[in-house]
Design an enzyme around this catalytic site. Structure first.
Site, PDB file in Angstrom:
ATOM      1  CB  CYS A   8      21.550  18.804 112.177  1.00 29.44           C
ATOM      2  SG  CYS A   8      20.218  18.579 113.371  1.00 29.44           S
ATOM      3  CB  CYS A  42      30.062   5.858 110.785  1.00 27.99           C
ATOM      4  SG  CYS A  42      28.723   6.978 111.218  1.00 27.99           S
ATOM      5  CB  CYS A  63      21.146   6.062 109.820  1.00 28.14           C
ATOM      6  SG  CYS A  63      22.572   4.994 109.536  1.00 28.14           S
ATOM      7  CB  ILE A  87      -0.240  23.357 120.707  1.00 28.42           C
ATOM      8  CG1 ILE A  87      -1.277  23.781 119.683  1.00 28.42           C
ATOM      9  CG2 ILE A  87      -0.686  23.763 122.097  1.00 28.42           C
ATOM     10  CD1 ILE A  87      -2.628  23.073 119.854  1.00 28.42           C
ATOM     11  N   GLY A  88       1.294  26.132 121.355  1.00 34.10           N
ATOM     12  CA  GLY A  88       1.301  27.601 121.330  1.00 34.10           C
ATOM     13  C   GLY A  88       2.539  28.125 120.630  1.00 34.10           C
ATOM     14  NE  ARG A 102      29.130   4.127  99.875  1.00 37.17           N
ATOM     15  CZ  ARG A 102      28.416   3.662 100.886  1.00 37.17           C
ATOM     16  NH1 ARG A 102      27.593   4.441 101.528  1.00 37.17           N
ATOM     17  NH2 ARG A 102      28.515   2.413 101.273  1.00 37.17           N
ATOM     18  CD  GLU A 104      33.887   4.230  96.170  1.00 33.86           C
ATOM     19  OE1 GLU A 104      33.897   5.417  95.848  1.00 33.86           O
ATOM     20  OE2 GLU A 104      34.876   3.477  96.034  1.00 33.86           O
TER      21      GLU A 104
HETATM   22  C1  LIG Z   1      13.134  19.943 113.190  1.00 34.72           C
HETATM   23  C2  LIG Z   1      11.784  20.575 113.301  1.00 34.72           C
HETATM   24  C3  LIG Z   1      10.828  20.250 112.369  1.00 34.72           C
HETATM   25  C4  LIG Z   1       9.570  20.851 112.425  1.00 34.72           C
HETATM   26  N1  LIG Z   1       8.630  20.510 111.507  1.00 34.72           N
HETATM   27  C5  LIG Z   1       7.401  21.079 111.580  1.00 34.72           C
HETATM   28  C6  LIG Z   1       6.382  20.758 110.639  1.00 34.72           C
HETATM   29  O1  LIG Z   1       6.582  19.944 109.734  1.00 34.72           O
HETATM   30  N2  LIG Z   1       5.188  21.376 110.761  1.00 34.72           N
HETATM   31  C7  LIG Z   1       4.938  22.281 111.737  1.00 34.72           C
HETATM   32  O2  LIG Z   1       3.836  22.799 111.829  1.00 34.72           O
HETATM   33  N3  LIG Z   1       5.876  22.600 112.636  1.00 34.72           N
HETATM   34  C8  LIG Z   1       7.096  22.044 112.573  1.00 34.72           C
HETATM   35  N4  LIG Z   1       8.049  22.384 113.480  1.00 34.72           N
HETATM   36  C9  LIG Z   1       7.776  23.464 114.421  1.00 34.72           C
HETATM   37  C10 LIG Z   1       7.486  22.967 115.809  1.00 34.72           C
HETATM   38  O3  LIG Z   1       6.193  22.509 115.875  1.00 34.72           O
HETATM   39  C11 LIG Z   1       7.729  24.136 116.721  1.00 34.72           C
HETATM   40  O4  LIG Z   1       9.131  24.343 116.755  1.00 34.72           O
HETATM   41  C12 LIG Z   1       7.240  23.961 118.108  1.00 34.72           C
HETATM   42  O5  LIG Z   1       5.903  23.647 118.164  1.00 34.72           O
HETATM   43  C13 LIG Z   1       7.465  25.274 118.870  1.00 34.72           C
HETATM   44  O6  LIG Z   1       7.107  25.093 120.193  1.00 34.72           O
HETATM   45  P1  LIG Z   1       8.100  25.470 121.357  1.00 34.72           P
HETATM   46  O7  LIG Z   1       7.377  25.224 122.599  1.00 34.72           O
HETATM   47  O8  LIG Z   1       9.385  24.794 121.230  1.00 34.72           O
HETATM   48  O9  LIG Z   1       8.285  27.009 121.068  1.00 34.72           O
HETATM   49  P2  LIG Z   1       9.422  27.954 121.522  1.00 34.72           P
HETATM   50  O10 LIG Z   1      10.593  27.755 120.690  1.00 34.72           O
HETATM   51  O11 LIG Z   1       9.615  27.909 122.982  1.00 34.72           O
HETATM   52  O12 LIG Z   1       8.745  29.339 121.156  1.00 34.72           O
HETATM   53  C14 LIG Z   1       8.539  29.734 119.836  1.00 34.72           C
HETATM   54  C15 LIG Z   1       8.338  31.250 119.797  1.00 34.72           C
HETATM   55  O13 LIG Z   1       7.105  31.575 120.376  1.00 34.72           O
HETATM   56  C16 LIG Z   1       7.249  32.316 121.592  1.00 34.72           C
HETATM   57  N5  LIG Z   1       6.278  31.705 122.479  1.00 34.72           N
HETATM   58  C17 LIG Z   1       6.253  30.420 122.880  1.00 34.72           C
HETATM   59  N6  LIG Z   1       5.119  30.173 123.553  1.00 34.72           N
HETATM   60  C18 LIG Z   1       4.436  31.331 123.562  1.00 34.72           C
HETATM   61  C19 LIG Z   1       3.178  31.704 124.092  1.00 34.72           C
HETATM   62  N7  LIG Z   1       2.408  30.843 124.702  1.00 34.72           N
HETATM   63  N8  LIG Z   1       2.782  32.957 123.910  1.00 34.72           N
HETATM   64  C20 LIG Z   1       3.557  33.869 123.279  1.00 34.72           C
HETATM   65  N9  LIG Z   1       4.736  33.573 122.763  1.00 34.72           N
HETATM   66  C21 LIG Z   1       5.165  32.308 122.899  1.00 34.72           C
HETATM   67  C22 LIG Z   1       8.693  32.208 121.955  1.00 34.72           C
HETATM   68  O14 LIG Z   1       9.160  33.374 122.602  1.00 34.72           O
HETATM   69  C23 LIG Z   1       9.350  32.024 120.605  1.00 34.72           C
HETATM   70  O15 LIG Z   1       9.521  33.261 119.998  1.00 34.72           O
HETATM   71  C24 LIG Z   1       9.299  21.799 113.446  1.00 34.72           C
HETATM   72  C25 LIG Z   1      10.280  22.122 114.380  1.00 34.72           C
HETATM   73  C26 LIG Z   1      11.519  21.528 114.315  1.00 34.72           C
HETATM   74  C27 LIG Z   1      12.587  21.909 115.299  1.00 34.72           C
HETATM   75  S1  FES Z   2      25.774   4.275 111.284  1.00 34.01           S
HETATM   76 FE1  FES Z   2      26.746   6.019 110.389  1.00 34.01          FE
HETATM   77  S2  FES Z   2      25.154   7.461 110.434  1.00 34.01           S
HETATM   78 FE2  FES Z   2      24.172   5.668 111.118  1.00 34.01          FE
HETATM   79  S1  FES Z   3      22.037  17.452 116.546  1.00 33.63           S
HETATM   80 FE1  FES Z   3      20.200  17.669 117.601  1.00 33.63          FE
HETATM   81  S2  FES Z   3      18.751  16.925 116.204  1.00 33.63           S
HETATM   82 FE2  FES Z   3      20.593  16.953 115.046  1.00 33.63          FE
END
Ligand SMILES: Cc1cc2nc3c(=O)[nH]c(=O)nc-3n(C[C@H](O)[C@H](O)[C@H](O)COP(=O)(O)OP(=O)(O)OC[C@H]3O[C@@H](n4cnc5c(N)ncnc54)[C@H](O)[C@@H]3O)c2cc1C
Ligand code: FES
Ligand code: FES
Length: 1304
Positions: free
Chosen positions: A42, A112, A150, A325-326, A883, A1232
């Site tokens: 993805c 697969c 999966c 968290i931030g 399928r 199927e």
């Molecule tokens: C697949 C997926 C599912 C998710 N599902 C949920 C969900 O159900 N509920 C939910 O609440 N969240 C969800 N999230 C969000 C997830 O919690 C956030 O992506 C994650 O917490 C971001 O943190 P990071 O450290 O990766 O941020 P980063 O990607 O590093 O930063 C995010 C942004 O904030 C800026 N930044 C980071 N830290 C700071 C700071 N301290 N001060 C100022 N700017 C800053 C960065 O420049 C960027 O613009 C999901 C994320 C993904 C990828």
């Molecule tokens: S075995 Fe095909 S996606 Fe999991």
């Molecule tokens: S390819 Fe990274 S989570 Fe799907």
């Protein structure tokens, strides 16, 4: 300065100045190392295929911390001084597989195999987490892979493989597997794998030079401030990075390039959690996983436990382990991300410290103010987050979220958290009510309701008023999806909170609003048939351990040849428009672009053909006219896949729509304009009986009832991919992930205008196909071939998930109008249908739909059956055969008719089903010769058998009692039969014996995960074993099935329709018979002193030049090529009326596999297909805009089933219906048909919804039955279910109660 890290114990050192800081770990692993077990599926953190283990060394404590991350989002630079372990690092074919790999194989948990390496690493990490194996419990085992997707297995065997490590499990409690006792399972030993090599420990102490390069990791706030000050003066663009997981959501961020990437994770204050007298202060860069662990530790504070439990539903563990968290709060504040964190911390009264990095001022603001302020500036830092203690014993706290997946990995439709101080007499002293993610700019506190409730004693009328008030404030923004549903959740949660507090406050003051879901459990009854040993044995899937370790090679794993280029499709975003030209935004070619390949590049003598099949050809590139959204216009070719993808996004297609007829965007419009595809008469199904007569015999009629069915996307884990390599003398080799190599072959030859003997298509294995890689793989391979031919360089394309979803399409949507006549007993006398199928702009394989729909629909005796089926030609994406194409819709239509009849007669649907089941005589009338012999008709006895084994009648009564005594949950149970006709077709095979006695098998069929190679191996073992040499039992070990190569094995036909495994086995059997015939005389001659060994026999055959390679083409007998498959399923569900969430409590399946060729493989097919069907019926919303552009084009919006959405109790019994000489060793298909059985879940849900509707009608004082005649749309998602149960259910309940009370 260098980046130093380890991968699977190997040292890597990169000069930081040469690294593009936006490079992800996945890109590095896949393109620059030999470690290919990390799969790209993805690219947005939503599937887990790319999960790796990161290990970090603490030189002070001298400890190693291990955790998983999604390598597709993790930046390479952020793993400096860390060690990475991938699945092949756990174990491999050279050094020995890891016990996890062997368990996946032994539990038949890899089909697969594309998801399996990620699953293996997730499980490994979960086992490491449970400090000693005795702490790894069944519950943790279930969660170990909860964020990994999966699409093949249906998860049950995966969960069992995980559970097999649990201390509290008995192997007897686990599903069908190859291990006899738990003691025979090699235990998990964390010391097997060294996650952090010694040499790296020395590196960790070396100082890190920050600031000089585009990537910098300041070690203190002062350093950070200096750095940013400098960036500001130099006018450099800056990106602050914590975990970088936000790029999973904000994908355009990945294409942006910044002057500086500033890593925040080395700043001590930002990665610490400090507890003070007043609360907890958490550094903004602390990962969510660490926040959860810390909150759980602070046991005195109950609210913290609730916060932690809610946070465990944020994303998946491999995101929480790196996402901070931030980062989450900044996404919520700056970009309106529908955050859970913001909502729950808002209710908890959190505050945030913001640091201005230029002025160096630190300001503490409440989270509420922070969220309302203008978007945070680039130079503003969220420094820490403070959560205050709530010490009063009168405080109550609860959090809520409604999301398509109960355990996370899905954004919430709405989330909420409430804090209330209550007196014993139910007076609210004060409260904080937060709501978010419902289509609001940011989480809000509903102060008006807070104020209204403060000081009031909670009564039904107070709650009623509060809810009315709430409705004015929790209002999603215009354009939000499921708007009314989202709004309706808020009253439900508020009611739940206060009602539960005031009704039954538990001793700790907290009310558990949801029961713990029942643990997953299952049973399998699998007949073992040793008549044709080793055929019939539940042999583990061939190569499953190799798949688990990630060494199994898929097309994109083939090392890139020198000079390789990469392609990405530019597709039409308009239906029916003239294409005037293509340019790039800002009119300059983006980085790395080498060429844009279009129809003009089809060589002289070739034709612009992207698909060639029995029904005709289709263009590869739109010439000067685009017929539909998603049509291929060009392939942009660049030096890397990322550059190609970026360029495709920057491409602007110029259209002209003036003076054009408006596009046809609906089946109705197509019919009006007579825009229809012709259906060959021999493919048009035959009517049965006389429906006018049937109608006249009926006591009742339902006329012109309408059903609409939407699409479903394949969601194979490996997207479409091909690699074309030009070869000598104007020939070409194409590696294609496809189900149809023979047709890809002739398409490529026709397109390039070269003879077919100059084309070679190689397909080793496919990471899931489900029909999507039949027709739709052809243009991908052909476009690569055209580009490779023009540029005379290898060209590879790995289509990204979004483009795949937009260009591949899915199931056929359709509109059905029916009239049905029936007796008062429920016996149906006639069914008349009009079916309008949306085939899209081109025909593809849509021609097979009519007979498939009717084939499955005829499962009941309709008395007489007639239909008018039209294949509508629209300006929408051409549909693919997914399928059970048409069959699943046919079965659904049949059930919808049955339910409608039952409702109108106020009969149980089960009664109406039973009365209309076929007798053998009516079966023969409906299916003609396909019905087979009377003894083959097993369905009616299966219906009764499953009734007994699932205790159907008894459970119907229990469900009734449950519904009588529960207001907020309703249950439904339903039993559904299926009949599924399949046809055999011709398939080639070749068996060759090598001089050392090993055997190589080639077949036309492709290994897609369905276990074809395994069955073929068993068949070769059986058929050669008939020679009865000494040691023939071990023959299977000597057999290798190899990739399909269209120059080696011609007439490969296609893999689909459920019978390719049987056909390939039949072809192999023919080849083996020839070999046996050739070897037998030699054997008779040499066997004087007892049986000769296989190897000796083969040596002699080589010496005497016996031809030891035999090939053959299996062609099915003329009549009938078709046979029927039977199955029955009983499903029981529970619907939560507040959220509309459906939990499948139990499913029991009985499926007739004939004499199964491999019951373990068939079991996997049955469960996997069922769960894919569950996705179609309940979860997978395929939404397009008005012009047909798919809007649900990512893992964020398209929700396939996960571990937490499969039946909690999943029982499967395979029936061995005995010998049948016309079938391949008496076997039957399993690929199927079982998908159709998932209709039972939908029907059970309808039963539960009916109960909810009865109840709300009683509350509203409506006493006619009209509301009970309703249709439950497909998919029956949470919003759909809730809408039918009543969006105003809480309000109605309160009004009813107040009326009842006033009467007392
Ligand atoms: C697949 C997926 C599912 C998710 N599902 C949920 C969900 O159900 N509920 C939910 O609440 N969240 C969800 N999230 C969000 C997830 O919690 C956030 O992506 C994650 O917490 C971001 O943190 P990071 O450290 O990766 O941020 P980063 O990607 O590093 O930063 C995010 C942004 O904030 C800026 N930044 C980071 N830290 C700071 C700071 N301290 N001060 C100022 N700017 C800053 C960065 O420049 C960027 O613009 C999901 C994320 C993904 C990828
Ligand atoms: S075995 Fe095909 S996606 Fe999991
Ligand atoms: S390819 Fe990274 S989570 Fe799907």
């Amino acid at each position: 300065m260098s980046l130093v890290f380890a991968i699977n114990g190997q040292r890597f050192e990169l000069d930081l100045s040469s690294v593009d800081p936006s490079t992800t770990l996945l890109e590095f692993l896949r393109y620059q190392t030999p470690f290919k077990s990390v799969k790209l599926s993805c690219g947005e953190g939503g599937c887990g295929a790319c999960v790796v283990l990161v290990s970090k060394y603490d030189p002070v404590l001298q400890t190693v911390e291990d955790f998983t991350v999604a390598s597709c989002l993790t930046l390479l630079c952020s793993i400096n001084h860390r060690s990475i372990t991938t699945s092949e690092g756990l174990g491999n074919s050279r050094d020995g597989f890891h016990t996890i790999h062997n368990r996946f194989s032994g539990f038949h948990a890899s089909q697969c195999g594309f998801c399996t390496p990620g699953m293996s690493v997730s499980l490994f990490s979960a086992l490491l987490d449970s400090k000693s194996s005795s702490e790894f419990t069944v519950l943790e085992a279930e969660k170990a892979v909860s964020g990994n997707l999966c699409r093949c297995t249906g998860y049950r065997p995966i969960v069992d493989a995980c559970k097999s490590f649990a201390a509290d499990v008995d192997i007897e409690d686990l599903g069908f597997n190859s291990f006899c006792k738990k003691t025979s399972l090699p235990p998990f030993d964390s010391s097997d794998v060294c996650s952090f090599p010694e040499f790296l420990k020395d590196e960790v102490n070396k100082s890190i030079d920050s600031g000089l390069h585009r990537w910098c990791s300041p070690g203190s706030v002062e350093e950070l401030q200096r750095l940013l000050g400098a960036c500001n003066s130099d006018g450099l663009s800056v990106k602050l990075v914590a975990g970088n997981t936000s790029t999973g959501y904000y994908k355009d961020e990945r294409e942006r390039s910044y002057g500086k990437y500033v890593d925040l994770t080395r700043i001590a204050e930002m990665r610490e959690i400090r507890e003070s007298r007043n609360g907890v202060e958490i550094g903004a860069a602390v990962t969510i996983s660490k926040v959860i662990a810390a909150l759980k530790e602070i046991r005195v504070e109950k609210m913290f436990g609730k916060l932690a439990a809610h946070m465990e539903k944020i994303a998946a563990r491999f995101i929480r382990n790196f996402g901070s968290i931030g980062g989450n709060l900044v996404m919520a504040q700056r970009k309106q991300f529908p955050s859970d964190m913001a909502t729950i911390l808002l209710a908890a009264g959190a505050s945030v410290k913001i640091m201005s990095l230029l002025s160096r001022e630190v300001q503490k603001v409440t989270l509420e103010d922070f969220l309302q302020e203008p978007p945070l500036g680039v130079y503003d830092l969220v420094f820490t987050i403070e959560i205050p203690f709530q010490s009063s014993s009168e405080l109550f706290f609860e959090t809520y979220r409604a999301a398509p997946r109960p355990n996370g990995s899905a954004l919430a439709y709405l989330n909420a958290a409430f804090l209330a101080q209550m007196k014993e007499d139910r007076t609210v002293v004060n409260c904080r009510l937060a709501f978010g993610a419902y289509g609001t700019k940011h989480a809000i506190r509903c102060k008006e309701v807070e104020e209204f409730l403060s000081g009031k004693v909670i009564t039904d009328s107070v709650l009623s008023e509060a809810i009315t008030l709430l409705g004015k404030f929790v209002v999603p923004q215009e354009g939000t999806s499921d708007l009314a549903y989202r709004s309706s959740l808020a009253p439900g949660f508020l009611f739940n909170f206060f009602h539960s507090l005031t009704e039954k406050p538990s001793s700790n003051g907290y009310h558990h609003h949801l029961d713990q879901p029942k643990q997953l459990s299952s049973s399998q009854h699998v007949p073992i048939n040793d008549e044709y040993f080793p055929v019939g044995e539940p042999v583990a899937k061939s190569g499953a351990s190799l798949q688990a370790s990630g060494e199994a090679v898929y097309v994109d794993d083939i090392p890139a040849p020198a000079n390789c280029l990469y392609g990405a499709f530019i597709y039409s975003t308009k239906p029916s428009a003239k294409v005037k030209g293509i340019r790039f935004k800002e009119n300059s070619a983006p980085d790395g672009v080498v060429s844009v390949i279009s129809c003009k590049d089809v060589p002289k003598g070739g034709q612009n053909i992207g698909m060639k099949f029995s029904f005709g050809t289709e263009p590869l590139f739109a010439e000067d006219f685009a017929l539909h959204v998603g049509q291929c216009i060009a392939l942009v070719v660049a030096d890397t896949q990322r550059h190609a993808d970026t360029a495709a996004n920057l491409a602007v297609v110029e259209y002209e729509t003036e003076d054009l007829e408006p596009p046809i965007l609906s089946v109705e419009d197509a019919v009006k304009k007579s825009s229809l595809f012709e259906i060959y008469p021999f493919l048009y199904p035959q009517k049965v009986g006389d429906t006018s007569k049937g109608m006249s015999e009926a006591h009742h009629r339902i006329l012109s009832s309408e059903i609409r069915l939407g699409s479903q996307y394949f969601f194979y884990m490996e997207t479409q991919t091909a690699l074309a390599v030009p070869d000598e003398d104007n020939s070409i080799v194409v590696y294609s992930s496809c189900q149809t190599p023979q047709y890809v072959h002739s398409t490529v030859a026709s397109c390039l205008g070269i003879p077919e003997n100059k084309v070679r298509i190689i397909t080793r294995r496919v990471g899931g196909g489900f029909g999507g890689k039949a027709v739709k793989a052809m243009p991908v391979a052909t476009a690569c071939a055209v580009a490779a031919n023009k540029l005379q360089r290898p060209v590879r394309t790995y289509v990204n998930r979004k483009t795949d979803m937009i260009m591949t399409g899915g199931r056929h949507p359709m509109k059905i109008t029916y009239s049905v006549g029936f007796k008062s007993t429920g016996k149906i006398t006639a069914l008349e249908l009009e079916i309008l199928i949306d085939a899209g702009a081109t025909l593809g394989l849509s021609m097979i739909l009519p007979s498939n729909i009717i084939g499955a629909l005829k499962k009941y005796n309709w008395g007489a059956l007639s239909f008018d089926i039209k294949l509508c030609k629209t300006n929408l994406l051409s549909k693919a055969i997914m399928r059970a194409p048409g069959d699943v819709q046919g079965t659904y239509i049949a059930e919808a008719v049955i339910e409608n009849v039952a409702s109108s007669l106020s009969l149980e649907a089960d009664t109406v089903r039973k009365i209309n089941l076929h007798t053998y005589e009516s079966l023969a009338l409906f299916y003609k010769a396909g019905a087979g012999e009377p003894h083959e008709y097993t369905l009616s006895s299966m219906w009764d058998k499953l009734g007994v084994s699932s205790r159907f009648e008894e459970r119907v009564s229990i469900v009734r009692e449950f519904n009588e005594s529960n207001i907020w949950r309703k249950r439904g149970i339903s039993r559904v039969p299926i009949i599924y006709p399949v046809s055999m077709f011709s398939t080639p095979g070749r068996v060759s014996v090598l001089s050392d006695g090993t055997i190589v098998v080639e077949v036309g069929g492709i290994e897609l995960g369905q276990g074809l190679w395994t069955k073929v191996k068993q068949m070769a073992g059986y058929a050669l074993g008939l020679l009865q040499c000494d040691g023939t039992e071990e023959l299977v070990e000597k057999i290798r099935v190899v990739q399909s190569d269209t120059l080696s094995m011609v007439q490969g036909n296609f893999t689909g329709g459920s019978t390719t495994s049987e056909g390939s086995c039949a072809a192999v059997r023919l080849c083996c018979e020839t070999l046996v015939k050739r070897l037998k005389p030699l054997m008779d001659k040499s066997g004087g002193g007892g049986p000769i060994s296989w190897n000796k026999l083969i040596s002699q055959a080589y010496a005497q030049s016996v031809n030891l390679s035999a090939s053959d083409l299996y062609t099915p007998e003329e009549t009938p090529t078709q046979y029927l498959n039977y199955g029955v399923a009983v499903s029981e569900v529970e619907v939560d009326l507040v959220t509309g969430q459906t939990t499948v409590l139990q499913t029991d399946i009985l499926y007739d596999s004939g004499k199964s060729l491999n019951p373990a493989v068939d079991l996997g097919q049955i469960e996997g297909a069922f769960v894919q069907g569950l996705g179609f019926f309940m979860l997978e919303e395929y939404i397009t805009d008005s012009e047909g552009l798919v809007l649900t084009d990512s893992t964020w919006t398209y929700k396939i089933p996960t571990v937490d959405t499969i039946p909690r109790q999943f029982n499967v019994e395979i029936l061995n219906s005995g010998r049948h000489e016309k079938r391949v060793l008496s076997s039957k298909a399993s690929g199927e048909p079982p998908l159709l059985l998932a209709a039972s879940v939908h029907c059970a849900t309808r039963e539960a919804v009916k109960e909810a509707r009865k109840q709300i009608r009683m509350w509203k004082g409506v006493d006619d039955d009209s509301g009970l005649m309703f249709q439950l749309p497909v998919p029956a998602t949470m919003p759909v279910v809730k809408e039918l149960c009543g969006l105003d259910i809480v309000e109605s309940y309160l009004e009813w109660k107040s009326r009842v009370n006033s009467r007392l």
